[in-house]
Design a protein around this motif. Structure first.
Motif, mmCIF file in Angstrom:
data_model
loop_
_atom_site.group_PDB
_atom_site.id
_atom_site.type_symbol
_atom_site.label_atom_id
_atom_site.label_comp_id
_atom_site.label_asym_id
_atom_site.label_seq_id
_atom_site.Cartn_x
_atom_site.Cartn_y
_atom_site.Cartn_z
ATOM 1 N N SER A 1 -2.696 12.330 -8.959
ATOM 2 C CA SER A 1 -2.988 10.877 -8.666
ATOM 3 C C SER A 1 -1.557 10.352 -7.948
ATOM 4 O O SER A 1 -1.854 9.827 -7.168
ATOM 5 C CB SER A 1 -4.081 9.721 -9.413
ATOM 6 N N ILE A 2 -0.979 11.134 -8.657
ATOM 7 C CA ILE A 2 0.514 10.470 -8.347
ATOM 8 C C ILE A 2 1.060 11.525 -6.434
ATOM 9 O O ILE A 2 1.443 10.519 -5.425
ATOM 10 C CB ILE A 2 2.005 10.586 -9.219
ATOM 11 N N ALA A 3 0.770 12.489 -6.242
ATOM 12 C CA ALA A 3 0.569 13.071 -4.992
ATOM 13 C C ALA A 3 -0.154 12.490 -3.884
ATOM 14 O O ALA A 3 0.145 12.276 -3.017
ATOM 15 C CB ALA A 3 0.303 14.521 -5.582
ATOM 16 N N THR A 4 -1.313 11.995 -4.435
ATOM 17 C CA THR A 4 -2.662 12.023 -3.706
ATOM 18 C C THR A 4 -1.586 10.062 -3.108
ATOM 19 O O THR A 4 -1.962 9.900 -1.950
ATOM 20 C CB THR A 4 -3.405 11.440 -3.572
ATOM 21 N N VAL A 5 -1.703 9.325 -4.090
ATOM 22 C CA VAL A 5 -0.908 7.965 -3.275
ATOM 23 C C VAL A 5 1.135 8.021 -2.579
ATOM 24 O O VAL A 5 0.850 7.627 -1.806
ATOM 25 C CB VAL A 5 -0.492 7.446 -4.803
ATOM 26 N N ALA A 6 1.082 9.057 -2.902
ATOM 27 C CA ALA A 6 2.120 9.492 -2.077
ATOM 28 C C ALA A 6 1.856 10.039 -1.061
ATOM 29 O O ALA A 6 2.562 9.796 0.273
ATOM 30 C CB ALA A 6 3.407 10.038 -3.076
ATOM 31 N N ILE A 7 0.873 10.896 -0.877
ATOM 32 C CA ILE A 7 1.000 11.184 0.467
ATOM 33 C C ILE A 7 0.385 10.413 1.459
ATOM 34 O O ILE A 7 0.504 10.243 2.438
ATOM 35 C CB ILE A 7 0.348 12.812 0.555
ATOM 36 N N MET A 8 -0.987 9.562 0.846
ATOM 37 C CA MET A 8 -1.106 8.774 1.515
ATOM 38 C C MET A 8 -0.456 7.382 1.882
ATOM 39 O O MET A 8 -0.480 6.690 3.116
ATOM 40 C CB MET A 8 -2.411 8.095 0.586
ATOM 41 N N THR A 9 0.637 6.850 1.367
ATOM 42 C CA THR A 9 1.333 5.829 1.740
ATOM 43 C C THR A 9 2.323 6.500 2.915
ATOM 44 O O THR A 9 2.525 5.573 3.540
ATOM 45 C CB THR A 9 2.178 5.799 0.725
ATOM 46 N N PHE A 10 2.404 7.551 2.117
ATOM 47 C CA PHE A 10 3.454 7.874 3.433
ATOM 48 C C PHE A 10 2.670 8.053 4.681
ATOM 49 O O PHE A 10 3.293 7.581 6.154
ATOM 50 C CB PHE A 10 4.024 9.438 3.172
ATOM 51 N N LEU A 11 1.472 8.463 5.236
ATOM 52 C CA LEU A 11 1.047 8.649 5.954
ATOM 53 C C LEU A 11 0.398 7.611 6.734
ATOM 54 O O LEU A 11 0.444 7.196 8.163
ATOM 55 C CB LEU A 11 -0.662 10.088 6.219
ATOM 56 N N ASN A 12 0.194 7.012 6.126
ATOM 57 C CA ASN A 12 -0.212 5.718 6.699
ATOM 58 C C ASN A 12 1.350 4.432 6.848
ATOM 59 O O ASN A 12 0.757 4.374 7.728
ATOM 60 C CB ASN A 12 -1.095 4.472 5.457
ATOM 61 N N ASN A 13 2.090 4.983 6.460
ATOM 62 C CA ASN A 13 3.281 3.947 6.718
ATOM 63 C C ASN A 13 4.017 4.556 7.717
ATOM 64 O O ASN A 13 4.443 4.531 9.119
ATOM 65 C CB ASN A 13 4.246 4.405 5.454
ATOM 66 N N TRP A 14 4.082 6.469 8.226
ATOM 67 C CA TRP A 14 4.106 7.281 9.050
ATOM 68 C C TRP A 14 2.933 7.104 10.282
ATOM 69 O O TRP A 14 3.041 6.503 11.682
ATOM 70 C CB TRP A 14 4.120 8.492 8.680
ATOM 71 N N ASN A 15 2.102 5.898 10.856
ATOM 72 C CA ASN A 15 1.227 6.626 11.866
ATOM 73 C C ASN A 15 1.877 4.841 12.330
ATOM 74 O O ASN A 15 0.575 4.363 13.464
ATOM 75 C CB ASN A 15 -0.025 7.087 11.306
ATOM 76 N N GLU A 16 2.234 3.987 11.610
ATOM 77 C CA GLU A 16 2.670 2.384 11.571
ATOM 78 C C GLU A 16 3.122 2.493 12.000
ATOM 79 O O GLU A 16 4.383 2.961 12.804
ATOM 80 C CB GLU A 16 2.127 1.793 10.403
ATOM 81 N N PHE A 17 2.158 2.060 13.840
ATOM 82 C CA PHE A 17 3.933 2.204 14.947
ATOM 83 C C PHE A 17 4.392 0.553 15.675
ATOM 84 O O PHE A 17 5.196 0.565 15.926
ATOM 85 C CB PHE A 17 4.125 3.642 16.341
ATOM 86 N N ILE A 18 3.097 -0.629 15.662
ATOM 87 C CA ILE A 18 3.399 -1.558 15.854
ATOM 88 C C ILE A 18 4.550 -2.592 14.954
ATOM 89 O O ILE A 18 5.155 -3.368 15.456
ATOM 90 C CB ILE A 18 2.080 -1.817 16.050
ATOM 91 N N MET A 19 4.172 -2.587 14.021
ATOM 92 C CA MET A 19 5.488 -3.061 12.830
ATOM 93 C C MET A 19 6.799 -3.042 13.795
ATOM 94 O O MET A 19 7.522 -3.364 13.433
ATOM 95 C CB MET A 19 5.158 -3.242 11.656
ATOM 96 N N ALA A 20 6.186 -1.764 13.052
ATOM 97 C CA ALA A 20 8.311 -1.228 13.650
ATOM 98 C C ALA A 20 8.704 -1.302 15.210
ATOM 99 O O ALA A 20 10.020 -1.933 15.467
ATOM 100 C CB ALA A 20 8.320 0.619 13.477
ATOM 101 N N SER A 21 8.023 -1.302 16.188
ATOM 102 C CA SER A 21 8.249 -1.702 17.249
ATOM 103 C C SER A 21 8.585 -3.003 17.644
ATOM 104 O O SER A 21 9.237 -3.963 18.376
ATOM 105 C CB SER A 21 7.646 -1.343 18.762
ATOM 106 N N THR A 22 7.762 -3.746 16.536
ATOM 107 C CA THR A 22 7.993 -5.160 16.563
ATOM 108 C C THR A 22 9.371 -5.589 16.070
ATOM 109 O O THR A 22 9.400 -6.783 16.383
ATOM 110 C CB THR A 22 7.193 -6.424 16.187
ATOM 111 N N TYR A 23 9.211 -5.742 14.773
ATOM 112 C CA TYR A 23 10.449 -5.713 13.686
ATOM 113 C C TYR A 23 11.857 -5.404 14.178
ATOM 114 O O TYR A 23 12.742 -5.507 14.134
ATOM 115 C CB TYR A 23 10.387 -5.309 12.599
#
Length: 162
Positions: A94-116
């Motif tokens: 479960s720790i690995a699942t949470v780490a992978i999902m968190t990484f992928l969700n934040n990796w695929n997020e581009f709008i906030m990075a380009s705004t902030y």
């Protein structure tokens, strides 16, 4: 006594989309002076990853039978030994699942990075980001996925840097 209430309060964070807070967060971060810093990205990423991680981890922890802990106590284990030698090894998936999902969700997020992050910062790193996206998606997803992602990122950057 309040653990159920706090858990419900934190899980309510899953109902708010991360992009719905884009403009209010930008105004707050700009007023405080956090734009163009790592904190402008770190705060919302942690705040929106926490409910998902909490949901997955509590579901997994609740599935661990109490009998294992009771047997460990009867065998003479201390609370620290129970946590670190019995419970934690069972939580590794479960720790690995949470780490992978968190990484992928934040990796695929581009709008906030380009705004902030400021435009000068984006001009310096936009080519690198496109190359990293293209390389990763070519390796992982093959030509179809990478071409779609690359075209979308490229068109966004062309629109952004007009």
């Amino acid at each position: 006594k309040l653990s159920g209430f706090v858990k419900t309060l934190l899980l309510l964070g899953m109902m708010i989309p991360i992009h719905a807070t884009l403009l209010p967060n930008y105004k707050i971060y700009n007023a405080v002076g956090l734009t163009d810093t790592i904190w402008a990205l770190l705060i919302p990423y942690v705040a929106f990853s926490l409910p998902q991680g909490l949901f997955l981890m509590t579901g997994f922890i609740d599935s661990i039978p109490w009998e294992l802990e009771e047997a460990a106590v009867m065998d003479g284990c201390s609370i620290y030994r129970i946590v670190f030698q019995i419970i934690t090894p069972m939580l590794k998936p479960s720790i690995a699942t949470v780490a992978i999902m968190t990484f992928l969700n934040n990796w695929n997020e581009f709008i906030m990075a380009s705004t902030y992050l400021s435009k000068t910062y984006m001009e310096d790193t936009s080519v690198l980001r496109i190359r990293v996206y293209r390389t990763v998606f070519f390796k992982l997803c093959g030509t179809v996925c990478s071409n779609g992602t690359y075209r979308g990122t490229g068109s966004y950057c062309l629109h952004y840097f007009k």
